[in-house]
Write an enzyme that holds these catalytic residues in place. Structure first.
Site, short mmCIF file in Angstrom:
data_model
loop_
_atom_site.label_atom_id
_atom_site.label_comp_id
_atom_site.label_asym_id
_atom_site.label_seq_id
_atom_site.Cartn_x
_atom_site.Cartn_y
_atom_site.Cartn_z
N ASP A 80 -0.16 5.19 0.95
CA ASP A 80 -0.40 6.16 2.02
C ASP A 80 -0.52 5.45 3.37
O ASP A 80 -1.34 4.55 3.54
CB ASP A 80 -1.68 6.95 1.76
CG ASP A 80 -1.62 7.73 0.45
OD1 ASP A 80 -0.92 8.74 0.41
OD2 ASP A 80 -2.28 7.30 -0.52
N ASP A 138 -1.49 -0.93 5.97
CA ASP A 138 -1.69 -0.32 7.29
C ASP A 138 -3.14 -0.31 7.74
O ASP A 138 -3.43 0.23 8.81
CB ASP A 138 -1.17 1.13 7.28
CG ASP A 138 -2.08 2.04 6.45
OD1 ASP A 138 -2.43 1.67 5.31
OD2 ASP A 138 -2.44 3.13 6.96
N ASP A 168 0.87 -1.17 0.00
CA ASP A 168 0.00 0.00 0.00
C ASP A 168 0.91 1.23 0.00
O ASP A 168 2.11 1.12 0.26
CB ASP A 168 -0.89 -0.05 1.24
CG ASP A 168 -1.70 1.22 1.44
OD1 ASP A 168 -2.39 1.62 0.49
OD2 ASP A 168 -1.60 1.82 2.52
#
Length: 225
Positions: free
Chosen positions: A12, A172, A10
């Protein structure tokens, strides 16, 4: 140590701390539509489903709604401002670059699978000098179904010429964990990202607090497959 064939990240909240620039773009948009600004801490927990979802959450938090035309204008305002300020304050997380280098030097195929629009993803990675680490970068509008749909992850792996059976996702958020589960791949969660719940509650296969821990976590997952 034995590492996966492919690792998909991922963006961001995982590879880069982009919350300051996302907050700037969001609050520019909120000022434009005459709504209250959103605090940086709140924005960190709104990120992960793309710019439209971010704006929708901010407008909802302000206790109102926008009609379709007004929302589309707000969306364009956000995109235009963010494109001009995509890397003003954004930085890679500590030890991310060193870890990417280690993985690449050990033959691991690296890719990015993000719900950020493709143009902004490429602009951000280019501005940070990070593009060359990744053989495939697929934003939300580069695929038919974005995360958490498995197709977003599998398309990234396919673009790399990787093997899904020897792939690990790193993210995240619940979206990233769900994406990996839907694709049948192991997943490592980082504790320093933008999850709306404590990262341990994401129930990823491994949890790391620093990128220096990632190679060992990846090797452990390979050993258990």
């Amino acid at each position: 140590m034995r590492l996966p064939d492919t690792v998909i990240f991922d963006l961001d909240g995982t590879l880069v701390d982009s919350a300051p620039d996302l907050t700037g773009a969001l609050n520019h948009t909120m000022r434009t539509i005459r709504l209250p600004e959103i605090g940086a801490h709140e924005v960190r927990h709104m990120v992960g489903h793309g710019a439209r979802a971010l704006i929708h959450k901010a407008v909802t938090a302000a206790g109102t709604t926008l009609d379709d035309a007004a929302f589309d204008r707000a969306f364009e305002t956000f995109l235009d401002y963010y494109a001009d300020h995509v890397a003003d304050l954004t930085t890679p997380f500590p030890n991310a670059i060193e870890t990417l280098t280690l993985l690449r030097d050990n033959g691991v195929k690296l890719g990015v699978c993000t719900n950020k629009p493709q143009r902004l993803t490429e602009l951000l990675l280019g501005s940070l000098g990070m593009s060359h680490w990744f053989g495939a970068v697929l934003g939300a509008d580069a695929v038919t179904e974005k995360k958490p749909h498995a197709g977003h992850l599998t398309a990234t792996v396919d673009r790399l010429g990787g093997d899904l059976r020897r792939t690990v996702m790193v993210g995240d958020s619940q979206t990233d964990v769900d994406t990996a589960r839907n694709a049948g791949t192991p997943v490592v969660a980082v504790s320093f990202g933008y999850s709306t719940v404590p990262a341990v509650e994401l129930l990823a296969d491994r949890l790391i607090d620093d990128f220096r821990e990632l190679p060992e976590a990846l090797a452990a997952l390979v050993a258990h497959r």
